[in-house]
Design a protein around this motif. Structure first.
Motif, PDB file in Angstrom:
ATOM      1  N   VAL A   1       0.676  -1.004   0.137  1.00  0.00           N
ATOM      2  CA  VAL A   1      -0.350   0.287   0.015  1.00  0.00           C
ATOM      3  C   VAL A   1       0.677   1.475  -0.186  1.00  0.00           C
ATOM      4  N   ILE A   2       0.615   1.697  -0.737  1.00  0.00           N
ATOM      5  CA  ILE A   2       1.313   3.485  -0.955  1.00  0.00           C
ATOM      6  C   ILE A   2       0.372   4.271  -0.582  1.00  0.00           C
TER       7      ILE A   2
ATOM      8  N   GLN B   1       1.911  10.982  -4.696  1.00  0.00           N
ATOM      9  CA  GLN B   1       1.245  12.384  -5.678  1.00  0.00           C
ATOM     10  C   GLN B   1       3.079  13.013  -5.075  1.00  0.00           C
ATOM     11  N   GLN B   2       3.887  13.047  -4.105  1.00  0.00           N
ATOM     12  CA  GLN B   2       5.241  13.818  -4.543  1.00  0.00           C
ATOM     13  C   GLN B   2       5.978  13.804  -5.443  1.00  0.00           C
ATOM     14  N   LEU B   3       6.108  11.733  -5.735  1.00  0.00           N
ATOM     15  CA  LEU B   3       6.621  10.973  -6.122  1.00  0.00           C
ATOM     16  C   LEU B   3       7.099  11.478  -7.784  1.00  0.00           C
ATOM     17  N   GLN B   4       4.895  11.759  -8.574  1.00  0.00           N
ATOM     18  CA  GLN B   4       4.677  12.151  -9.457  1.00  0.00           C
ATOM     19  C   GLN B   4       5.278  13.399  -9.697  1.00  0.00           C
TER      20      GLN B   4
ATOM     21  N   ASP C   1       1.770   1.846 -12.085  1.00  0.00           N
ATOM     22  CA  ASP C   1       1.034   0.148 -12.647  1.00  0.00           C
ATOM     23  C   ASP C   1       0.958  -0.001 -11.113  1.00  0.00           C
ATOM     24  N   GLN C   2       0.256  -0.036 -10.207  1.00  0.00           N
ATOM     25  CA  GLN C   2      -0.245  -0.765  -8.761  1.00  0.00           C
ATOM     26  C   GLN C   2       0.431  -2.260  -8.840  1.00  0.00           C
ATOM     27  N   ASN C   3       0.329  -2.762 -10.334  1.00  0.00           N
ATOM     28  CA  ASN C   3       0.866  -4.286  -9.285  1.00  0.00           C
ATOM     29  C   ASN C   3       1.943  -4.448  -9.836  1.00  0.00           C
TER      30      ASN C   3
END
Length: 66
Positions: free
Chosen positions: A6-7, A13-16, A56-58
């Protein structure tokens, strides 16, 4: 059934935002204005670049999940 990490949405959002900032810096360094100028395009804001940053969460599973 594999468990996915779980991120934290705030961290995601900070990463993006950081990735978008780096892409923006790269485009500024690319000096695309000089390329447009070479072809006689002198108007400001004639070139618009759009990108989308998705994760991609996967694919964010931990290495030990295999």
């Amino acid at each position: 059934m594999s468990s996915q990490p779980v991120i934290d949405p705030q961290i995601l959002q900070q990463l993006q935002q950081e990735i978008q900032q780096k892409l923006s810096e790269s485009l500024q360094k690319a000096d695309l204005h000089s390329v447009l100028e070479k072809y006689g395009i002198l108007e400001d804001r004639v070139l618009r670049i759009h990108w989308q940053c998705d994760f991609d969460q996967n694919q964010l599973e931990s290495d030990d999940a295999s």
